[in-house]
Structure formats: structure tokens, C-alpha cells
Scaffold this motif. Structure first.
Motif, PDB file in Angstrom:
ATOM      1  N   TRP A  20      -7.364  30.359  -5.311  1.00 42.38           N
ATOM      2  CA  TRP A  20      -6.166  30.795  -6.043  1.00 42.38           C
ATOM      3  C   TRP A  20      -6.228  30.380  -7.511  1.00 42.38           C
ATOM      4  O   TRP A  20      -5.894  31.152  -8.403  1.00 42.38           O
ATOM      5  CB  TRP A  20      -4.891  30.252  -5.406  1.00 42.38           C
ATOM      6  CG  TRP A  20      -4.741  30.506  -3.933  1.00 42.38           C
ATOM      7  CD1 TRP A  20      -4.135  29.686  -3.026  1.00 42.38           C
ATOM      8  CD2 TRP A  20      -5.147  31.670  -3.175  1.00 42.38           C
ATOM      9  NE1 TRP A  20      -4.165  30.240  -1.769  1.00 42.38           N
ATOM     10  CE2 TRP A  20      -4.784  31.452  -1.830  1.00 42.38           C
ATOM     11  CE3 TRP A  20      -5.808  32.849  -3.504  1.00 42.38           C
ATOM     12  CZ2 TRP A  20      -5.046  32.372  -0.818  1.00 42.38           C
ATOM     13  CZ3 TRP A  20      -6.076  33.773  -2.491  1.00 42.38           C
ATOM     14  CH2 TRP A  20      -5.692  33.533  -1.178  1.00 42.38           C
ATOM     15  N   GLU A  21      -6.644  29.151  -7.763  1.00 39.67           N
ATOM     16  CA  GLU A  21      -6.648  28.700  -9.165  1.00 39.67           C
ATOM     17  C   GLU A  21      -7.680  29.466  -9.989  1.00 39.67           C
ATOM     18  O   GLU A  21      -7.476  29.703 -11.188  1.00 39.67           O
ATOM     19  CB  GLU A  21      -6.845  27.183  -9.267  1.00 39.67           C
ATOM     20  CG  GLU A  21      -8.125  26.677  -8.621  1.00 39.67           C
ATOM     21  CD  GLU A  21      -8.234  25.143  -8.664  1.00 39.67           C
ATOM     22  OE1 GLU A  21      -9.336  24.639  -8.407  1.00 39.67           O
ATOM     23  OE2 GLU A  21      -7.225  24.465  -8.946  1.00 39.67           O
TER      24      GLU A  21
ATOM     25  N   LEU B 171       1.211  29.397   4.336  1.00 32.35           N
ATOM     26  CA  LEU B 171       0.340  29.680   3.184  1.00 32.35           C
ATOM     27  C   LEU B 171      -0.336  28.412   2.686  1.00 32.35           C
ATOM     28  O   LEU B 171      -1.070  28.435   1.695  1.00 32.35           O
ATOM     29  CB  LEU B 171       1.148  30.301   2.041  1.00 32.35           C
ATOM     30  CG  LEU B 171       1.902  31.592   2.340  1.00 32.35           C
ATOM     31  CD1 LEU B 171       2.651  32.069   1.102  1.00 32.35           C
ATOM     32  CD2 LEU B 171       0.940  32.674   2.822  1.00 32.35           C
ATOM     33  N   ASP B 172      -0.054  27.300   3.359  1.00 35.92           N
ATOM     34  CA  ASP B 172      -0.589  26.033   2.873  1.00 35.92           C
ATOM     35  C   ASP B 172      -1.982  25.763   3.430  1.00 35.92           C
ATOM     36  O   ASP B 172      -2.256  26.054   4.599  1.00 35.92           O
ATOM     37  CB  ASP B 172       0.346  24.892   3.288  1.00 35.92           C
ATOM     38  CG  ASP B 172       0.748  24.051   2.087  1.00 35.92           C
ATOM     39  OD1 ASP B 172       0.162  24.248   0.994  1.00 35.92           O
ATOM     40  OD2 ASP B 172       1.656  23.225   2.243  1.00 35.92           O
TER      41      ASP B 172
ATOM     42  N   GLY C 290      -6.774  27.250  -1.117  1.00 36.15           N
ATOM     43  CA  GLY C 290      -5.807  26.438  -1.850  1.00 36.15           C
ATOM     44  C   GLY C 290      -4.492  26.277  -1.115  1.00 36.15           C
ATOM     45  O   GLY C 290      -4.351  26.644   0.055  1.00 36.15           O
ATOM     46  N   THR C 291      -3.527  25.731  -1.825  1.00 35.72           N
ATOM     47  CA  THR C 291      -2.219  25.430  -1.244  1.00 35.72           C
ATOM     48  C   THR C 291      -1.233  26.555  -1.518  1.00 35.72           C
ATOM     49  O   THR C 291      -1.495  27.461  -2.312  1.00 35.72           O
ATOM     50  CB  THR C 291      -1.643  24.150  -1.860  1.00 35.72           C
ATOM     51  OG1 THR C 291      -1.423  24.392  -3.259  1.00 35.72           O
ATOM     52  CG2 THR C 291      -2.594  22.964  -1.696  1.00 35.72           C
TER      53      THR C 291
ATOM     54  N   GLY D 105      -8.091  17.279   2.289  1.00 31.61           N
ATOM     55  CA  GLY D 105      -7.078  18.202   1.769  1.00 31.61           C
ATOM     56  C   GLY D 105      -7.525  19.644   1.847  1.00 31.61           C
ATOM     57  O   GLY D 105      -6.789  20.548   1.506  1.00 31.61           O
ATOM     58  N   ASN D 106      -8.725  19.868   2.236  1.00 35.64           N
ATOM     59  CA  ASN D 106      -9.176  21.247   2.405  1.00 35.64           C
ATOM     60  C   ASN D 106     -10.128  21.292   3.579  1.00 35.64           C
ATOM     61  O   ASN D 106     -11.341  21.334   3.409  1.00 35.64           O
ATOM     62  CB  ASN D 106      -9.832  21.772   1.130  1.00 35.64           C
ATOM     63  CG  ASN D 106      -9.920  23.271   1.165  1.00 35.64           C
ATOM     64  OD1 ASN D 106      -9.939  23.871   2.243  1.00 35.64           O
ATOM     65  ND2 ASN D 106      -9.971  23.904   0.017  1.00 35.64           N
ATOM     66  N   PRO D 107      -9.558  21.224   4.759  1.00 39.04           N
ATOM     67  CA  PRO D 107     -10.373  21.071   5.954  1.00 39.04           C
ATOM     68  C   PRO D 107     -11.257  22.272   6.257  1.00 39.04           C
ATOM     69  O   PRO D 107     -12.133  22.192   7.097  1.00 39.04           O
ATOM     70  CB  PRO D 107      -9.323  20.884   7.054  1.00 39.04           C
ATOM     71  CG  PRO D 107      -8.109  21.588   6.544  1.00 39.04           C
ATOM     72  CD  PRO D 107      -8.133  21.407   5.063  1.00 39.04           C
ATOM     73  N   ALA D 108     -11.024  23.358   5.592  1.00 40.84           N
ATOM     74  CA  ALA D 108     -11.744  24.573   5.961  1.00 40.84           C
ATOM     75  C   ALA D 108     -13.059  24.748   5.228  1.00 40.84           C
ATOM     76  O   ALA D 108     -13.685  25.788   5.286  1.00 40.84           O
ATOM     77  CB  ALA D 108     -10.853  25.787   5.722  1.00 40.84           C
TER      78      ALA D 108
END
Ligand code: LAG
Ligand code: CA
Length: 472
Positions: A21-22, A69-70, A75-76, A343-346
Motif C-alpha cells: 500500500w505504501e 483489511l489489517d 500492509g495495514t 507484524g507481517n506474518p504473511a
């Protein structure tokens, strides 16, 4: 399109496949807005399965676990919302790839926590909530692809098939779409639309709100592959509910350009396409076709692929969608990644996306300001102006644009008649258009209804009335 959906907005779409996203936000401001893109198709933003045992394939995204969506790979929720705002500020809409037909399959992780930590197993998604009764009775794979009953109610590659006829499922899916619309999302690609009865989609879309910032219904295009069977499972069966993807453009025009048959492209788009021009979304390749026919892709075609996408932006049929992707060695390979991180387990994606590094091709960058051509010429008719064998063509679009394409290994220098008014024009195929009309690449003069241009090997030249060279 019907009253449930809006017409395509101004400007072509670019699919930033698997971008964070960023990174999308930054690209909107720096590249997409200034170069005339109307919208970005982003990868699915909802919570998805995490398949560590398969090294996080890209297709995790197509197995929803919930509508959170988190904490997706990209991203978050906050980052998603801020991307939508940044892109809107840059004049670029966000179109979400919406999965409405199914949830998860069996695969390597038939159950477990999803990317945002929700537990699930096939036919049970307590976070939504969906339970066993929210799925159809046919719990086996689609076998007869010409039978609407099977295509729409049985399972697509073993994915649990939602009972989209039920009020609960319709309300829940519409709730997800409305959450996105509330954040400013302006459109949707409906994934696997062929597998959802049009009447069910109509019921869902009729519950979707207007997009506040854009003052109207979201734009919707349906992923409907060609195939056998009645109209209800083919592209014409969905055109009353928005636009449809025209896979025939990919397979026919994509192959023609790959093979250097540029003159033939004009015949192809001139007639016999699957649906009317104003109902088609067209592309040279997408994330699926890159893998099912990799001969039509940037990875295989190099500069010829850039030419193919430029020609797609210049020709008159459909709403063009540009593919922007990454290099892959195996079909399932996920995007360039730094591996699993807190924070980004995927499996975190390299951020920010660095074009040219780590395998990100960023095909759209090579098109420069070509999307401004699409918008400037609108629906002006095509008039052929020059041809040199099959591999070189030039045409006008009304009195608003002139473009030339050269699918050979050597430069093509030509003089051609044109209906463009006299003036000095930026070449938008090879450069951006700066503030105050400064051309990023060369400019060409039109004088007395004639233009003289030099088209690079495997390249294009494109001039239009929206990009006059006034800044020297
Ligand atoms: C689409 N459009 O209609 C997407 O463009 C396409 O990429 C999706 O398939 C498909 N529909 C379902 O949303 C992708 C992969 C499949 C993958 C699927 C679910 O192309 O290969 O299936 O997403 O992740 C995978 C395995 C299958 C397995 C299935 C369920 O490849 O073998 O049966 O997962 O576990
Ligand atoms: Ca279905």
C-alpha cells in the motif's frame, strides 16, 4: 452500464500486482497522477491464508479468511486508507480486486490463523462470521464448464463456494464492499464473476453505496473468462452489471504484437470483439495469463511488451489496463520478499518497491506519459496513416492524436499525413510531460497536415493535443 454501477472513469487502469500500500501511495503521487493514469487495480486487500509451507505464493490473496483489511502481506488497514487518500489527492482512483465467490480451499493450510490472526477452516470462518450453511450444497470441483449450475454452484479449484443467493452472504459481501467505499475506494474488479450468478451480483451491487469523493456508484468490471455454455456464464451475461474483462484482446492482440503483426491488430480491434468497446476492459496480459501463456509477458517479450502496452493505450477498443509485475521462476512464486517479519506474518514484501531492483519490472514506468494519450483522444476514430509491412503502423485518432509503432529491430523514419493541427507536440511515448509544457523527451512539429517522426526500434512515438510543447 446499468444504474447499479458507474461508467469507466477517465484514464487507463494500471494493475500494480502485489504492490504494498505504501508503495502504491508513493507511485500515485510521483508517477501515476502526472502521467495520466485514472486508477490503480490493487491486489486483494482482505485477510488471506498464509502458506508458509509453499513459500508464500502470490495466490494466498485469492483465499479470503475474513474481510479484515489489517495485516495483509501488503500492509495495514491504516496504510490502505492512507493510500486511498494519497492516490485521490493525485487524481488516481483505487479499484479493489474483490473476491466474492469463495473463501479458502484445502491446500497446504486447510485451517489455521489467517494473515490477521483469525482462525478458520474450510466452510467455517467465525470472524466474518460464515458457517457451513453459508456455502452451497455442491462440495466438489466444477467438472462440466458449460453447465451454469456447476460453474456457478460447485467449487472453483476446491475453494469453498459461498451461497451468494442467501441474504446473509449478500449483506456480508456488500458490507465488505461498503467498508471499502467508505474509505474512498472507487471501483472493483469482481474476481471469478463467472462463478457467481449475475442475479446474485446484482443483488450485492445494489446494496453498495455511492463513493463520497467521486459522487456516484463505484465502477465495476467483472472477471468473466470466455468459454462454452449459455450467455449466462459468458461475458455478455454480465454487461448489464458493469464492464467485463475481454480475454480475447489478450489472446489475439497480445499474440499478434508478440509476432510483429501490428497491421493485423487494427483489423482485430476493428470488429468481432466479444463485447462493445465501452463495456470491455482490455489488457495484453494479467497475473493469470502471465503464467498460463508466459510468451505474452514482459519477462519474455522485453521491449516488445512495452510496445504492446503502448499500442493498447493508443487503439480505440475498450478501457485499457496496464500490467505491472515482477520476475518469476515458478508460477506460484510470490513477490520479491524479505521473508516473514514481525507484524507481517504473511511474508513481507520489499518496501518501498524499487523499480528495476529485486525483480520488480514496473512496466508502467516504461510507458512514460502514454496514458495521457488515451484520455486526450477519447473515442475519436482511428484513421490509418502509414504502414511498412506488417510490423510498422501509424494512425491518427481523430484530430486529437497521432501515434506510430515499430516492431522491428531498427529505427523507422517516416513522413505521414495527419489531422493534428499545426504545432509542436511532446512525444508522450518516450517522455513525461513536465509543468508548463516542457517535454521530457523530444518534440515533433506538425505542419500543413504532415508530420515527420523517428520511431525507435521496438518502440513508439505518440503525439496529442493535450501535450503541446510550449515550455521549450
Ligand atoms: C481468479 N479470477 O477469476 C484469479 O484471477 C485467479 O488468480 C484465482 O486463482 C482464481 N480466480 C480464484 O480466485 C488463484 C490461483 C490458483 C489458486 C487460487 C486460490 O491461480 O492456482 O489455487 O488463486 O489461491 C490454489 C491452488 C489449487 C488449490 C486452491 C485451493 O493452486 O491447486 O486447489 O489453491 O487450495
Ligand atoms: Ca459460486
Amino acid at each position: 452500464a446499468a444504474s447499479t454501477t458507474a461508467d469507466a472513469g477517465d484514464g487507463p487502469i494500471v494493475h500494480l500486482f502485489q504492490w504494498r500500500w505504501e508503495s502504491v501511495a508513493q507511485e500515485c503521487a510521483e508517477t501515476l497522477g502526472p502521467n495520466g493514469y485514472g486508477a490503480v487495480q490493487v491486489s486483494p486487500p482482505q485477510e488471506h491464508v498464509v502458506l508458509e509451507g509453499e513459500d508464500y505464493p502470490w495466490w494466498q490473496d485469492y483465499q479470503p479468511v475474513s474481510y479484515s483489511l489489517d495485516n495483509t502481506r501488503r500492509g495495514t488497514r491504516d496504510e490502505f486508507a492512507s493510500m486511498v487518500r494519497s492516490c485521490r489527492d493525485a487524481g488516481v482512483k483505487i479499484y479493489v480486486d474483490a473476491i466474492v465467490n469463495h473463501m479458502t480451499g484445502t491446500g497446504s493450510a486447510g485451517s489455521g490463523p489467517g494473515s490477521d490472526g483469525s482462525t478458520y477452516q474450510k466452510y467455517s470462518y467465525p470472524h466474518v462470521p460464515y458457517g457451513d450453511g453459508d456455502f452451497g450444497d455442491c462440495r466438489s470441483d466444477i467438472a462440466n464448464w458449460s453447465d451454469p449450475e456447476e460453474v456457478q454452484n460447485c467449487e472453483l479449484v476446491s475453494l469453498s463456494d459461498l451461497d451468494t443467493g442467501s441474504e446473509h452472504v449478500r449483506d456480508t459481501v456488500a458490507g465488505y464492499l461498503n467498508d471499502l467505499v467508505d474509505l474512498g475506494v472507487a471501483g472493483f474488479r469482481i474476481d471469478a464473476a463467472k462463478h457467481v450468478p449475475a442475479g446474485d451480483l446484482e443483488a450485492i451491487l445494489s446494496r453498495v453505496d455511492e463513493v463520497p469523493e467521486f459522487g456516484g456508484r463505484p465502477y465495476v468490471f467483472h472477471e468473466v473468462l470466455e468459454g462454452g455454455g449459455p450467455e449466462s456464464i459468458r461475458p455478455p451475461g454480465y454487461t448489464h452489471l458493469g464492464d467485463v474483462t475481454d480475454m480475447g484482446y489478450h489472446s489475439r492482440v497480445g499474440a499478434q504484437i508478440r509476432d510483429g503483426q501490428l497491421a493485423g491488430v487494427l483489423d482485430t480491434v476493428g470488429g468481432g470483439m466479444a463485447v462493445d468497446s465501452d463495456q470491455a476492459v482490455v489488457f495484453i496480459d494479467n497475473h493469470d495469463t502471465q503464467r498460463s501463456d508466459s510468451s505474452i509477458s514482459h519477462q519474455r517479450m522485453g521491449e516488445r511488451h512495452t510496445l504492446a502496452q503502448a499500442l493498447t493505450l493508443a487503439q480505440p477498443y475498450g478501457t485499457p489496463k496496464v500490467m505491472s509485475s515482477y520476475r518469476f521462476d515458478s508460477d506460484a512464486q510470490g513477490p520479491p520478499s524479505t521473508g516473514a517479519e514481525d507484524g507481517n506474518p504473511a511474508g513481507a514484501i520489499t518496501a518501498p518497491t524499487e523499480c528495476g531492483a529485486d525483480g520488480w519490472y514496473c512496466e508502467h514506468r516504461g510507458l512514460n506519459a502514454m496514458p495521457t494519450f488515451t484520455t486526450a483522444v477519447g473515442d475519436a476514430p482511428l484513421t490509418e496513416r502509414a504502414e511498412d509491412g506488417q510490423e510498422r503502423i501509424a494512425f491518427d485518432r481523430g484530430e486529437r492524436g497521432f501515434a506510430a509503432f515499430n516492431a522491428t529491430g531498427s529505427e523507422w523514419t517516416l513522413s505521414a499525413p495527419t489531422a493534428l493541427p499545426d504545432g509542436s507536440y511532446c512525444d508522450v511515448a518516450n517522455g513525461t510531460v513536465g509543468a508548463e509544457g516542457a517535454c521530457g523527451s523530444g518534440a515533433y512539429e506538425v505542419s500543413g497536415g504532415e508530420v515527420h517522426v523517428t520511431v525507435p526500434a521496438d518502440g513508439a512515438v505518440a503525439l496529442h493535443t493535450g501535450a503541446l510543447c510550449t515550455g521549450g
